[in-house]
Design a protein around this motif. Sequence first.
Motif, PDB file in Angstrom:
ATOM      1  N   THR A 153       0.692  -1.285  -0.316  1.00  0.00           N
ATOM      2  CA  THR A 153      -0.326   0.118   0.299  1.00  0.00           C
ATOM      3  C   THR A 153       0.940   1.080   0.051  1.00  0.00           C
ATOM      4  O   THR A 153       0.828   2.010   0.336  1.00  0.00           O
ATOM      5  N   TYR A 154       1.992   1.250  -0.706  1.00  0.00           N
ATOM      6  CA  TYR A 154       2.852   2.384  -0.764  1.00  0.00           C
ATOM      7  C   TYR A 154       2.277   3.434  -2.194  1.00  0.00           C
ATOM      8  O   TYR A 154       2.245   4.443  -2.102  1.00  0.00           O
ATOM      9  N   PHE A 155       1.195   2.473  -2.865  1.00  0.00           N
ATOM     10  CA  PHE A 155       1.644   3.501  -4.021  1.00  0.00           C
ATOM     11  C   PHE A 155      -0.790   3.549  -4.205  1.00  0.00           C
ATOM     12  O   PHE A 155      -0.676   3.628  -5.280  1.00  0.00           O
ATOM     13  N   ARG A 156      -0.786   2.184  -3.553  1.00  0.00           N
ATOM     14  CA  ARG A 156      -2.158   1.804  -4.118  1.00  0.00           C
ATOM     15  C   ARG A 156      -2.394   2.494  -1.986  1.00  0.00           C
ATOM     16  O   ARG A 156      -2.895   2.088  -1.237  1.00  0.00           O
ATOM     17  N   CYS A 157      -4.678   2.065  -2.496  1.00  0.00           N
ATOM     18  CA  CYS A 157      -5.026   1.932  -0.988  1.00  0.00           C
ATOM     19  C   CYS A 157      -5.496   0.814  -0.890  1.00  0.00           C
ATOM     20  O   CYS A 157      -5.656   0.332  -1.685  1.00  0.00           O
ATOM     21  N   GLY A 158      -5.612   0.049   0.110  1.00  0.00           N
ATOM     22  CA  GLY A 158      -5.604  -1.315   0.031  1.00  0.00           C
ATOM     23  C   GLY A 158      -7.048  -1.462  -0.677  1.00  0.00           C
ATOM     24  O   GLY A 158      -6.512  -3.245  -0.838  1.00  0.00           O
ATOM     25  N   ALA A 159      -8.261  -1.205  -0.760  1.00  0.00           N
ATOM     26  CA  ALA A 159      -8.811  -1.766  -2.131  1.00  0.00           C
ATOM     27  C   ALA A 159      -8.372  -2.252  -3.163  1.00  0.00           C
ATOM     28  O   ALA A 159      -8.856  -2.533  -4.027  1.00  0.00           O
ATOM     29  N   ALA A 160      -7.451  -0.972  -3.534  1.00  0.00           N
ATOM     30  CA  ALA A 160      -7.141  -2.166  -4.829  1.00  0.00           C
ATOM     31  C   ALA A 160      -5.670  -2.938  -4.324  1.00  0.00           C
ATOM     32  O   ALA A 160      -5.243  -3.659  -5.670  1.00  0.00           O
ATOM     33  N   VAL A 161      -5.142  -3.497  -3.621  1.00  0.00           N
ATOM     34  CA  VAL A 161      -4.447  -4.187  -3.897  1.00  0.00           C
ATOM     35  C   VAL A 161      -4.879  -5.877  -4.795  1.00  0.00           C
ATOM     36  O   VAL A 161      -6.119  -6.048  -4.534  1.00  0.00           O
ATOM     37  N   PRO A 162      -4.663  -6.338  -5.283  1.00  0.00           N
ATOM     38  CA  PRO A 162      -4.025  -8.086  -5.691  1.00  0.00           C
ATOM     39  C   PRO A 162      -4.522  -8.669  -4.800  1.00  0.00           C
ATOM     40  O   PRO A 162      -4.290  -9.128  -3.826  1.00  0.00           O
ATOM     41  N   PHE A 163      -5.301  -9.724  -5.022  1.00  0.00           N
ATOM     42  CA  PHE A 163      -5.737 -11.017  -4.479  1.00  0.00           C
ATOM     43  C   PHE A 163      -6.492 -12.169  -5.528  1.00  0.00           C
ATOM     44  O   PHE A 163      -7.148 -11.748  -6.177  1.00  0.00           O
ATOM     45  N   ALA A 164      -6.448 -13.348  -4.798  1.00  0.00           N
ATOM     46  CA  ALA A 164      -6.626 -13.990  -5.720  1.00  0.00           C
ATOM     47  C   ALA A 164      -5.701 -14.384  -6.937  1.00  0.00           C
ATOM     48  O   ALA A 164      -7.278 -15.389  -7.893  1.00  0.00           O
ATOM     49  N   SER A 165      -4.876 -14.418  -7.281  1.00  0.00           N
ATOM     50  CA  SER A 165      -4.577 -14.316  -8.817  1.00  0.00           C
ATOM     51  C   SER A 165      -4.636 -13.633 -10.100  1.00  0.00           C
ATOM     52  O   SER A 165      -4.114 -13.636 -10.427  1.00  0.00           O
TER      53      SER A 165
END
Length: 367
Positions: free
Chosen positions: A21-33
């Motif tokens: 989350t250095y450059f994105r908010c948590g909601a934009a973090v990739p998940f599940a491939s």
Amino acid sequence: MKQLMGVINLDHELDKLNELTYFRCGAAVPFASRYRLIDFVLSNMMRADLESVGLFVRRKYRSLMDHLGDGKSWDMNRKHGGLFILPPDWNDPTDTSLGDLQHYHNNLDLFKRGSAKYIVFSGSQHINTIDLQDLYSYHLEKGADVTVVYKKIEELQPEHDLCQRIEVDEENKVTNIHHEKDHPNLYLDIFIMEKKLFLEQVEHCIAHGESYFFRDVVQKNRHKFNIAAYEYHGYHAVINSLESYYKNSLELLQQENYFSLFKESPVQTKIKYEAPTRYLESANVSNSLVANGCIIAGTVENSVIFRGVQVRKGAKIINSVIMQKCVIEENAVIENVIMDKDVHLSKNRILVGDSKRPFVIAKSSKI
């Protein structure tokens, strides 16, 4: 469902996933491939066919806006209603609102111009497959002012420590909302209420110098309002730390968890047209999630591999999460690692983290 609109409020969600989350908010973090965390709450709202959805975000939202676009992937690019992405825009010099009430005050037209009579609110850190139509029906059946959603957790984990708890009586009415860590009823950051009541309380809170709607309206007035509790029984994961992200990512490699999240409730994401993954003769892949567009020539075990990753011959990836377009060169070894997008790992490098505290490599690094 024209009677119901959605609000996704990211204002109170802290970005605690370190390098991710250095450059994105948590909601934009990739998940599940192949997904982002925001995809799961948006897909819940899409399945309920809400009239419109307002997304309130305060910081580091460029990546999120790029991912969401006009909302087409979630069938929300409509002439009337649909998805409204609403970054902070404080243009009213007389505005005295604070906290997430700033978002509500400065976007009152979003609520007033729609025909929906009820609003369902949600965050993005609790991954679930809740049926919002069933929640809406339950709210009407109970005749409640507010209905909150909770899940009874059989075995509490460290990521649950930051979550609020809900106490209920035998009729599933809320008797208390608190942060006692040993209580099993986790509040999932989802609640529903009538729009008219919501607008009245926004005005009241601002006039009295309040800051956060759920805390200052729902939690503080639990004896004033009739607050019902809706118990959720489906898949659930909390992503509010690097450790919880890593653990819940790898737990999806268990078929029971994967099917619980995806089989009954399809999840939509931004469409990317890429070729299927190529497995070369030297590839050895076991118990892993591998998205499309990859080229695998090495060994992948118990790992989550995102789109476009290249794993060269002799490389080994074990118990790791490798995000989009990373390149792992020949004979490199990765174990207990989270690698953000566009990382290039050179030949013969060895990166080993701890199974409970993974080694994290920031986006676009070259090692």
